[in-house]
Design a protein around this motif. Structure first.
Motif, PDB file in Angstrom:
ATOM      1  N   LYS A 119      11.973  56.744 -43.604  1.00 26.91           N
ATOM      2  CA  LYS A 119      12.719  55.865 -44.429  1.00 26.91           C
ATOM      3  C   LYS A 119      12.900  54.502 -43.686  1.00 26.91           C
ATOM      4  CE  LYS A 119      14.948  59.958 -46.395  1.00 26.91           C
ATOM      5  NZ  LYS A 119      14.380  59.649 -47.939  1.00 26.91           N
ATOM      6  N   ASN A 121      15.959  52.736 -43.845  1.00 28.55           N
ATOM      7  CA  ASN A 121      17.507  52.242 -43.759  1.00 28.55           C
ATOM      8  C   ASN A 121      17.949  51.348 -44.838  1.00 28.55           C
ATOM      9  OD1 ASN A 121      17.586  53.936 -41.609  1.00 28.55           O
ATOM     10  ND2 ASN A 121      16.898  52.284 -40.336  1.00 28.55           N
ATOM     11  N   ASP A 122      17.010  51.371 -45.931  1.00 25.11           N
ATOM     12  CA  ASP A 122      17.730  50.488 -47.084  1.00 25.11           C
ATOM     13  C   ASP A 122      17.651  51.601 -48.468  1.00 25.11           C
ATOM     14  OD1 ASP A 122      17.338  49.256 -49.675  1.00 25.11           O
ATOM     15  OD2 ASP A 122      17.022  47.272 -48.366  1.00 25.11           O
ATOM     16  N   SER A 124      18.424  51.558 -51.631  1.00 25.93           N
ATOM     17  CA  SER A 124      17.711  51.394 -52.689  1.00 25.93           C
ATOM     18  C   SER A 124      16.127  51.564 -52.387  1.00 25.93           C
ATOM     19  CB  SER A 124      18.158  50.005 -53.424  1.00 25.93           C
ATOM     20  OG  SER A 124      17.740  49.005 -52.837  1.00 25.93           O
ATOM     21  N   PHE A 125      15.968  50.929 -51.454  1.00 19.35           N
ATOM     22  CA  PHE A 125      14.231  51.000 -51.307  1.00 19.35           C
ATOM     23  C   PHE A 125      13.830  52.227 -50.783  1.00 19.35           C
ATOM     24  CE2 PHE A 125      10.532  50.764 -48.699  1.00 19.35           C
ATOM     25  CZ  PHE A 125       9.821  49.489 -49.242  1.00 19.35           C
ATOM     26  N   ASP A 126      14.331  53.133 -50.249  1.00 21.59           N
ATOM     27  CA  ASP A 126      14.153  54.539 -49.827  1.00 21.59           C
ATOM     28  C   ASP A 126      14.254  55.480 -50.982  1.00 21.59           C
ATOM     29  OD1 ASP A 126      13.721  53.684 -47.155  1.00 21.59           O
ATOM     30  OD2 ASP A 126      15.986  54.262 -46.567  1.00 21.59           O
ATOM     31  N   MET A 144       9.561  47.679 -41.814  1.00 20.84           N
ATOM     32  CA  MET A 144      11.023  47.403 -41.726  1.00 20.84           C
ATOM     33  C   MET A 144      11.266  45.804 -41.758  1.00 20.84           C
ATOM     34  SD  MET A 144      13.432  49.815 -39.470  1.00 20.84           S
ATOM     35  CE  MET A 144      15.078  48.945 -40.128  1.00 20.84           C
ATOM     36  N   SER A 146      11.217  42.339 -43.495  1.00 25.03           N
ATOM     37  CA  SER A 146      11.829  42.121 -44.644  1.00 25.03           C
ATOM     38  C   SER A 146      10.867  41.663 -45.747  1.00 25.03           C
ATOM     39  CB  SER A 146      13.025  41.126 -44.768  1.00 25.03           C
ATOM     40  OG  SER A 146      12.580  39.933 -43.928  1.00 25.03           O
ATOM     41  N   MET A 149       8.763  44.493 -46.837  1.00 27.08           N
ATOM     42  CA  MET A 149       9.476  45.281 -47.999  1.00 27.08           C
ATOM     43  C   MET A 149       9.465  44.617 -49.240  1.00 27.08           C
ATOM     44  SD  MET A 149      12.398  46.282 -45.428  1.00 27.08           S
ATOM     45  CE  MET A 149      13.340  47.404 -46.930  1.00 27.08           C
TER      46      MET A 149
END
Length: 200
Positions: A119, A121-122, A124-126, A144, A146, A149
C-alpha cells in the motif's frame, strides 16, 4: 483426381510431413498478413514520432522508440478467434524487482495472489488499486513518487488493464483498443505518461 494421386503415392509419414509443412506455411502467411495490417496502422504514428516500425515473428509488430538510452515499444496485437486485441507500451529496461498493478476488483483479489500486497499510504489510491510485488520495500519506495501515482491513475482512467514490471522491463497494456487510441496525439499523451512513470 490430382489430389488423390498425390496422396496415393505418399506413405503415412509423408502425409504427416506434408500436413506439417502445409500448416506451417498457413501460419506463416497469416502472421505476414497480420503484420502488414498492423504496420499500416502504426506507420503514421511512427512518422509523427520520428520512429521506426519493426516486426519479428517472436516480438510481433511495434514502433521502436529510443528514450534516454532505453527502447520503448508501442505494440499492437490483433484480436484472435478467442482472444481480444491488445495495445501495449513496453519499456525494455528492468527496474530490479517485479510488481503488478491492477484495479482492485473481486476477481483480481481472489486470483491475483502472487507476491506481497503493498500500500502507498494514500487511502483513496489504496482502495482503488491492487499492487503486489516480490520486493515490497523497493516497490513501495519506487511507486510512492507522486508523478508515478498520477501516471498510474491516468492509465487506468483510460481503460488500461495492467501495469507490470518483470525481469525484462515495464509493460502497460489495454485490451480491445479503438481507433481513438491510435490517433497520433493520443499516442503522444500515452508516451508522455509512460515517461512520467519511468522517470524520477
Amino acid at each position: 483426381m490430382l489430389i488423390e494421386k498425390i496422396f496415393d503415392g505418399l506413405s503415412l509419414p509423408g502425409i504427416i510431413t506434408l500436413g506439417i509443412v502445409g500448416f506451417s506455411l498457413l501460419v506463416y502467411i497469416i502472421s505476414k498478413v497480420s503484420a502488414m495490417l498492423v504496420q499500416k496502422k502504426l506507420k503514421p504514428i511512427a512518422e509523427m514520432l520520428n520512429a521506426e516500425v519493426k516486426s519479428s515473428f517472436i516480438a510481433g509488430t511495434y514502433i521502436s522508440i529510443l528514450n534516454y538510452g532505453s527502447e520503448i515499444r508501442f505494440k499492437l496485437t490483433p484480436a484472435g478467434k478467442d482472444s481480444p486485441s491488445f495495445l501495449s507500451l513496453e519499456l525494455l529496461n528492468p527496474v530490479g524487482f517485479r510488481f503488478k498493478i491492477t484495479k482492485k476488483q473481486a476477481l483480481n483479489q481472489v486470483f491475483f495472489r502472487w507476491g506481497e500486497e503493498i500500500k502507498l499510504n494514500d487511502v483513496s489510491f489504496d482502495e482503488e488499486y491492487l499492487i503486489r510485488s516480490d520486493k515490497s520495500d523497493e516497490a513501495n519506495s519506487y511507486l510512492m513518487d507522486s508523478k508515478r501515482m498520477d501516471a498510474i491513475k491516468y492509465f487506468f482512467e483510460n481503460n488500461f488493464n495492467k501495469i507490470e514490471a518483470s525481469t525484462k522491463g515495464i509493460y502497460i497494456s489495454k485490451t480491445n483498443y479503438s481507433d481513438e487510441d491510435l490517433a497520433p496525439q493520443q499516442v503522444a499523451t500515452y508516451l508522455d505518461n509512460l515517461n512520467s512513470f519511468i522517470r524520477m
